[in-house]
Design a protein around this motif. Structure first.
Motif, PDB file in Angstrom:
ATOM      1  N   ASP A 140      50.077 104.371  52.889  1.00 23.32           N
ATOM      2  CA  ASP A 140      49.629 104.708  54.240  1.00 23.32           C
ATOM      3  C   ASP A 140      48.910 103.488  54.820  1.00 23.32           C
ATOM      4  O   ASP A 140      47.880 103.064  54.300  1.00 23.32           O
ATOM      5  CB  ASP A 140      48.688 105.911  54.162  1.00 23.32           C
ATOM      6  CG  ASP A 140      48.143 106.340  55.522  1.00 23.32           C
ATOM      7  OD1 ASP A 140      48.498 105.714  56.536  1.00 23.32           O
ATOM      8  OD2 ASP A 140      47.355 107.301  55.546  1.00 23.32           O
ATOM      9  N   PHE A 141      49.462 102.936  55.900  1.00 21.31           N
ATOM     10  CA  PHE A 141      48.860 101.760  56.519  1.00 21.31           C
ATOM     11  C   PHE A 141      47.844 102.111  57.595  1.00 21.31           C
ATOM     12  O   PHE A 141      47.370 101.230  58.326  1.00 21.31           O
ATOM     13  CB  PHE A 141      49.953 100.857  57.095  1.00 21.31           C
ATOM     14  CG  PHE A 141      50.833 100.252  56.036  1.00 21.31           C
ATOM     15  CD1 PHE A 141      50.304  99.418  55.063  1.00 21.31           C
ATOM     16  CD2 PHE A 141      52.187 100.527  55.990  1.00 21.31           C
ATOM     17  CE1 PHE A 141      51.110  98.863  54.077  1.00 21.31           C
ATOM     18  CE2 PHE A 141      53.004  99.981  55.013  1.00 21.31           C
ATOM     19  CZ  PHE A 141      52.466  99.147  54.047  1.00 21.31           C
ATOM     20  N   GLY A 142      47.482 103.376  57.719  1.00 15.14           N
ATOM     21  CA  GLY A 142      46.409 103.793  58.611  1.00 15.14           C
ATOM     22  C   GLY A 142      46.635 103.369  60.048  1.00 15.14           C
ATOM     23  O   GLY A 142      47.696 103.622  60.631  1.00 15.14           O
ATOM     24  N   ASP A 143      45.638 102.693  60.625  1.00 15.23           N
ATOM     25  CA  ASP A 143      45.732 102.254  62.020  1.00 15.23           C
ATOM     26  C   ASP A 143      46.761 101.151  62.220  1.00 15.23           C
ATOM     27  O   ASP A 143      47.072 100.790  63.361  1.00 15.23           O
ATOM     28  CB  ASP A 143      44.366 101.750  62.505  1.00 15.23           C
ATOM     29  CG  ASP A 143      43.315 102.859  62.529  1.00 15.23           C
ATOM     30  OD1 ASP A 143      43.709 104.037  62.660  1.00 15.23           O
ATOM     31  OD2 ASP A 143      42.114 102.546  62.405  1.00 15.23           O
ATOM     32  N   GLY A 144      47.292 100.644  61.128  1.00 17.13           N
ATOM     33  CA  GLY A 144      48.317  99.608  61.233  1.00 17.13           C
ATOM     34  C   GLY A 144      49.725 100.148  61.380  1.00 17.13           C
ATOM     35  O   GLY A 144      50.664  99.375  61.625  1.00 17.13           O
ATOM     36  N   GLU A 145      49.884 101.457  61.265  1.00 19.83           N
ATOM     37  CA  GLU A 145      51.218 102.053  61.377  1.00 19.83           C
ATOM     38  C   GLU A 145      51.851 101.711  62.729  1.00 19.83           C
ATOM     39  O   GLU A 145      51.235 101.902  63.792  1.00 19.83           O
ATOM     40  CB  GLU A 145      51.140 103.575  61.228  1.00 19.83           C
ATOM     41  CG  GLU A 145      50.739 104.047  59.845  1.00 19.83           C
ATOM     42  CD  GLU A 145      51.889 104.062  58.857  1.00 19.83           C
ATOM     43  OE1 GLU A 145      53.056 104.181  59.274  1.00 19.83           O
ATOM     44  OE2 GLU A 145      51.615 103.944  57.647  1.00 19.83           O
ATOM     45  N   GLY A 146      53.074 101.191  62.684  1.00 20.37           N
ATOM     46  CA  GLY A 146      53.813 100.885  63.893  1.00 20.37           C
ATOM     47  C   GLY A 146      53.494  99.555  64.528  1.00 20.37           C
ATOM     48  O   GLY A 146      54.095  99.202  65.555  1.00 20.37           O
ATOM     49  N   LEU A 147      52.570  98.798  63.943  1.00 15.39           N
ATOM     50  CA  LEU A 147      52.179  97.513  64.522  1.00 15.39           C
ATOM     51  C   LEU A 147      52.891  96.361  63.817  1.00 15.39           C
ATOM     52  O   LEU A 147      53.265  96.451  62.647  1.00 15.39           O
ATOM     53  CB  LEU A 147      50.664  97.313  64.407  1.00 15.39           C
ATOM     54  CG  LEU A 147      49.775  98.354  65.094  1.00 15.39           C
ATOM     55  CD1 LEU A 147      48.303  97.972  64.917  1.00 15.39           C
ATOM     56  CD2 LEU A 147      50.125  98.493  66.569  1.00 15.39           C
ATOM     57  N   THR A 148      53.059  95.262  64.536  1.00 17.24           N
ATOM     58  CA  THR A 148      53.606  94.039  63.960  1.00 17.24           C
ATOM     59  C   THR A 148      52.473  93.233  63.332  1.00 17.24           C
ATOM     60  O   THR A 148      51.288  93.467  63.631  1.00 17.24           O
ATOM     61  CB  THR A 148      54.291  93.187  65.023  1.00 17.24           C
ATOM     62  OG1 THR A 148      53.288  92.729  65.948  1.00 17.24           O
ATOM     63  CG2 THR A 148      55.361  93.984  65.774  1.00 17.24           C
ATOM     64  N   PRO A 149      52.776  92.254  62.488  1.00 18.04           N
ATOM     65  CA  PRO A 149      51.718  91.404  61.955  1.00 18.04           C
ATOM     66  C   PRO A 149      50.885  90.728  63.043  1.00 18.04           C
ATOM     67  O   PRO A 149      49.662  90.621  62.918  1.00 18.04           O
ATOM     68  CB  PRO A 149      52.493  90.378  61.118  1.00 18.04           C
ATOM     69  CG  PRO A 149      53.686  91.130  60.652  1.00 18.04           C
ATOM     70  CD  PRO A 149      54.067  91.998  61.817  1.00 18.04           C
ATOM     71  N   ALA A 150      51.523  90.292  64.110  1.00 14.22           N
ATOM     72  CA  ALA A 150      50.779  89.648  65.198  1.00 14.22           C
ATOM     73  C   ALA A 150      49.822  90.625  65.855  1.00 14.22           C
ATOM     74  O   ALA A 150      48.676  90.273  66.186  1.00 14.22           O
ATOM     75  CB  ALA A 150      51.752  89.083  66.229  1.00 14.22           C
ATOM     76  N   GLU A 151      50.264  91.861  66.047  1.00 15.96           N
ATOM     77  CA  GLU A 151      49.392  92.875  66.661  1.00 15.96           C
ATOM     78  C   GLU A 151      48.238  93.240  65.731  1.00 15.96           C
ATOM     79  O   GLU A 151      47.108  93.459  66.182  1.00 15.96           O
ATOM     80  CB  GLU A 151      50.214  94.113  67.001  1.00 15.96           C
ATOM     81  CG  GLU A 151      51.189  93.877  68.154  1.00 15.96           C
ATOM     82  CD  GLU A 151      52.197  95.005  68.327  1.00 15.96           C
ATOM     83  OE1 GLU A 151      52.794  95.095  69.409  1.00 15.96           O
ATOM     84  OE2 GLU A 151      52.404  95.780  67.361  1.00 15.96           O
ATOM     85  N   LEU A 152      48.507  93.289  64.441  1.00 18.31           N
ATOM     86  CA  LEU A 152      47.437  93.569  63.481  1.00 18.31           C
ATOM     87  C   LEU A 152      46.386  92.462  63.481  1.00 18.31           C
ATOM     88  O   LEU A 152      45.187  92.733  63.451  1.00 18.31           O
ATOM     89  CB  LEU A 152      48.037  93.712  62.081  1.00 18.31           C
ATOM     90  CG  LEU A 152      48.696  95.055  61.772  1.00 18.31           C
ATOM     91  CD1 LEU A 152      49.607  94.941  60.555  1.00 18.31           C
ATOM     92  CD2 LEU A 152      47.632  96.115  61.538  1.00 18.31           C
ATOM     93  N   ALA A 153      46.841  91.219  63.521  1.00 16.43           N
ATOM     94  CA  ALA A 153      45.912  90.093  63.527  1.00 16.43           C
ATOM     95  C   ALA A 153      45.044  90.093  64.778  1.00 16.43           C
ATOM     96  O   ALA A 153      43.872  89.705  64.737  1.00 16.43           O
ATOM     97  CB  ALA A 153      46.684  88.786  63.421  1.00 16.43           C
ATOM     98  N   GLU A 154      45.611  90.554  65.890  1.00 13.67           N
ATOM     99  CA  GLU A 154      44.854  90.586  67.141  1.00 13.67           C
ATOM    100  C   GLU A 154      43.860  91.738  67.182  1.00 13.67           C
ATOM    101  O   GLU A 154      42.719  91.564  67.611  1.00 13.67           O
ATOM    102  CB  GLU A 154      45.826  90.711  68.320  1.00 13.67           C
ATOM    103  CG  GLU A 154      45.128  90.741  69.681  1.00 13.67           C
ATOM    104  CD  GLU A 154      46.113  90.852  70.827  1.00 13.67           C
ATOM    105  OE1 GLU A 154      45.656  90.952  71.981  1.00 13.67           O
ATOM    106  OE2 GLU A 154      47.343  90.853  70.582  1.00 13.67           O
TER     107      GLU A 154
END
Length: 214
Positions: free
Chosen positions: A84-98
């Protein structure tokens, strides 16, 4: 000793865009359906004793052609669900880094130990899924079992069984192909005296089904 064939599901609509798909239920693409069909063709001659899949539809749908070609029943095991990636679900690496710069950096440094915000740690995923192997060894001590699951969990489990630090899975195993086949024999009575000796014998890693040994 039991032979396990570890297989990631086919391509999904999120993976095509490099989005993190953990326990979110996202469908396969047309290409992903074709990959599942290729796995089913491989399964015809694989002499499988059991097929088990994660409960997520992308894994069940990827296992379906193998079920059809072998005549075996599909087993579903909730413990094989993706991390389970939690709040990272559906995000790209760039969006996660931001959005989560500190958490993303910590995840990059030790991804099995540091979960994404609101998510599950890789080590927790290992703990819940590892008993599946022992249960199938008990049921099929000389058998052949196909597990259709997910890229992150498979890589984490592989590192754990191979005697390697799971925190290094992203560097050691950066890619796991959709519906490719990783073949291991477990448990393996190794003669190694290393502190972290392997519990498996590796017969093939990330091999396209058209070329995978049977």
């Amino acid at each position: 000793m039991t032979t396990f064939y570890l297989t990631r599901h086919g391509e999904t609509i999120w993976h095509a865009d490099h989005r993190y798909a953990g326990n979110s239920d996202v469908p396969l693409t047309r290409h992903g359906l074709g990959q599942a069909a290729a796995l089913g063709a491989w399964a015809v001659d694989a002499r499988l004793d059991a097929i088990v899949a994660s409960p997520l539809s992308r894994a069940r749908r990827s296992a379906a052609p193998s079920v059809e070609t072998t005549g075996l029943s599909l087993r579903i095991d909730d413990r094989l669900v993706e991390i389970d990636f939690g709040d990272g679900e559906g995000l790209t690496p760039a969006e996660l880094a931001e959005r989560f710069p500190d958490e993303w950096a910590a995840f990059g440094e030790a991804p099995a130990s540091n979960p994404l915000p609101g998510g599950e740690s890789g080590r927790a995923g290992i703990a819940r899924a590892l008993p599946v192997f022992d249960e199938f060894v008990e049921e099929f001590p000389e058998g052949r079992v196909l597990i259709v699951g997910h890229a992150t969990l498979i890589r984490l489990l592989f590192c754990e069984l191979a005697g390697m630090d799971p925190d290094g899975y992203r560097d050691l195993l950066p890619v796991l192909g959709n519906c490719s086949v990783t073949t291991i024999v477990y448990p393996w009575a190794t003669e190694s005296r290393a502190a972290h000796h392997p519990r498996i014998r590796l017969l093939g890693f990330d091999v396209p089904p058209s070329r995978a040994a049977i």
